[in-house]
Design an enzyme around this catalytic site. Sequence first.
Site, PDB file in Angstrom:
ATOM      1  N   CYS A 254       0.848  -1.200   0.000  1.00 14.72           N
ATOM      2  CA  CYS A 254       0.000   0.000   0.000  1.00 14.72           C
ATOM      3  C   CYS A 254       0.877   1.242   0.000  1.00 14.72           C
ATOM      4  O   CYS A 254       0.786   2.116   0.859  1.00 14.72           O
ATOM      5  CB  CYS A 254      -0.951   0.003   1.186  1.00 14.72           C
ATOM      6  SG  CYS A 254      -1.856  -1.551   1.433  1.00 14.72           S
ATOM      7  N   ALA A 255       1.767   1.346  -1.002  1.00 11.55           N
ATOM      8  CA  ALA A 255       2.900   2.277  -0.966  1.00 11.55           C
ATOM      9  C   ALA A 255       2.575   3.717  -1.343  1.00 11.55           C
ATOM     10  O   ALA A 255       3.264   4.632  -0.897  1.00 11.55           O
ATOM     11  CB  ALA A 255       4.002   1.768  -1.897  1.00 11.55           C
ATOM     12  N   GLY A 258       4.259   7.170  -1.890  1.00  8.82           N
ATOM     13  CA  GLY A 258       5.663   6.822  -2.027  1.00  8.82           C
ATOM     14  C   GLY A 258       6.605   7.422  -1.015  1.00  8.82           C
ATOM     15  O   GLY A 258       7.819   7.184  -1.088  1.00  8.82           O
ATOM     16  N   GLY A 259       6.115   8.190  -0.061  1.00 14.28           N
ATOM     17  CA  GLY A 259       6.999   8.795   0.924  1.00 14.28           C
ATOM     18  C   GLY A 259       7.777   7.771   1.722  1.00 14.28           C
ATOM     19  O   GLY A 259       8.981   7.926   1.975  1.00 14.28           O
ATOM     20  N   ASP A 278       0.874  -1.116  -4.835  1.00 15.35           N
ATOM     21  CA  ASP A 278      -0.361  -0.379  -4.607  1.00 15.35           C
ATOM     22  C   ASP A 278      -1.434  -0.925  -5.535  1.00 15.35           C
ATOM     23  O   ASP A 278      -1.142  -1.310  -6.675  1.00 15.35           O
ATOM     24  CB  ASP A 278      -0.178   1.126  -4.838  1.00 15.35           C
ATOM     25  CG  ASP A 278      -1.252   1.928  -4.115  1.00 15.35           C
ATOM     26  OD1 ASP A 278      -1.029   2.271  -2.932  1.00 15.35           O
ATOM     27  OD2 ASP A 278      -2.300   2.195  -4.706  1.00 15.35           O
ATOM     28  N   CYS A 376      -2.815   5.302   9.836  1.00 14.95           N
ATOM     29  CA  CYS A 376      -2.947   6.696  10.285  1.00 14.95           C
ATOM     30  C   CYS A 376      -4.316   6.869  10.936  1.00 14.95           C
ATOM     31  O   CYS A 376      -5.046   7.814  10.665  1.00 14.95           O
ATOM     32  CB  CYS A 376      -2.731   7.684   9.137  1.00 14.95           C
ATOM     33  SG  CYS A 376      -3.783   7.423   7.699  1.00 14.95           S
TER      34      CYS A 376
END
Length: 435
Positions: A254-255, A258-259, A278, A376
Amino acid sequence: MSKRNLRAQAAWVIEQVIDNGQSLATCLPQAQSKLSKPQDKGILAEICYGVMRHLPVLDSQVLACLEKPLKGKKRIIHCLLLAGLYQLKHMRIKQHAVVTETVEATRQLKADGMSGLVNGILRRFCRELDSLQQQSFEDDSRKYLHPRWFIQRLRDAYPDNWQQILDANNQHPPLWLRNNPQHQSRDQYLTLLAEQGIAASAGNNANSLRLHQPMDVTQLPGFDNGAISVQDHSAQWSAYLLEPQAGERVLDACAAPGGKTCHLLETQPELTEVVALDIDDRRLARVQQNLDRIGLNATLIAGDGANPDSWWDGKPFDRILLDAPCSATGVIRRNPDSKWLRRNDDIAALAELQQQILHACWKMLKPGGTLVYATCSVLPEENVSQIKTFLQQQADAMLLTIAQDTPDNPGWQLLPQADGGDGFYYAKLQKQTVS
């Protein structure tokens, strides 16, 4: 939508969110593209984000001035009044300019017949602004500026500090940066900022720093070549907790955007391979843009983390970072529209999906390997409860200590802080060899 003034654009964006379920991330850029001046684009963003932060109060105050609710094609005028009231209450724009420009927007919205109504209501707001500012509410949604279902979930989960979480959610988020140690030390970059008159301070991990005032990050020294990136302080813990080692193969599940993929490569440039996965191939384009800016390489795969058989080559990973799809209730201050787009029933469906992806990723992990589960979110159903269930079901899973982990309270829950990081949750697991 044809070219319009920024108040008309704001009304359109607000209507798309509250009536059509679109996100600010989707429709705000569309509206900004209709404006030529950077200053106007910034004002538009402030209006739209501000209305979403204060929606219950603004909505009740607009409705109190209407003889009957505006429905159908007139709903956009209701949204225009929300935008006008927000400017009068919360922005440093002269009242006459707000009234004039907002009335003009009715014509550009092809609602000329509503200009008198808009003018009258806004002028009434101007006269009564002091009393509106002092108005208090007993209704929880208007008092705390969040939906009732979410307030109740926070009360249940955090009986001692639920109000502080809501208050932090209502603040403007700080601007956190991630220093790239392959370019310079954090202290060297802080010195560089100070030489250019940009105030900043260090965070409490190795490479985080916070700007004291927001600015266009593309103007920061070294941004174009990847010396610095935007990433919230709490999100930066993922790479440090995963602890990638030279020669390892790592999966960033689940990239997008890309951070974290970039941070893993900055932290350990001698990885054999980083696979950025992703489900949305369009979002992978953003991952590639971030990699290109910094000058990094990763293997990008469009695939479903819950169904690795459709894309996985069968080679196990040494380490896996699973930043699972979640309610995003820890980053509401960055996405205030999510308060009104998310529903109470969504949480159970998200928890089920998280469990599916977690079990699927576990199958791809080497014995002895490490998986960091992250969200998050601030809701236990997506965090502590998930890991407790997983540990009960997976005999070869062992919890590794991060902060105050216990079997009854596994993982590390970070809550949003006014000048600190966003709400985030981490759990670190190791795959054992079961005899």
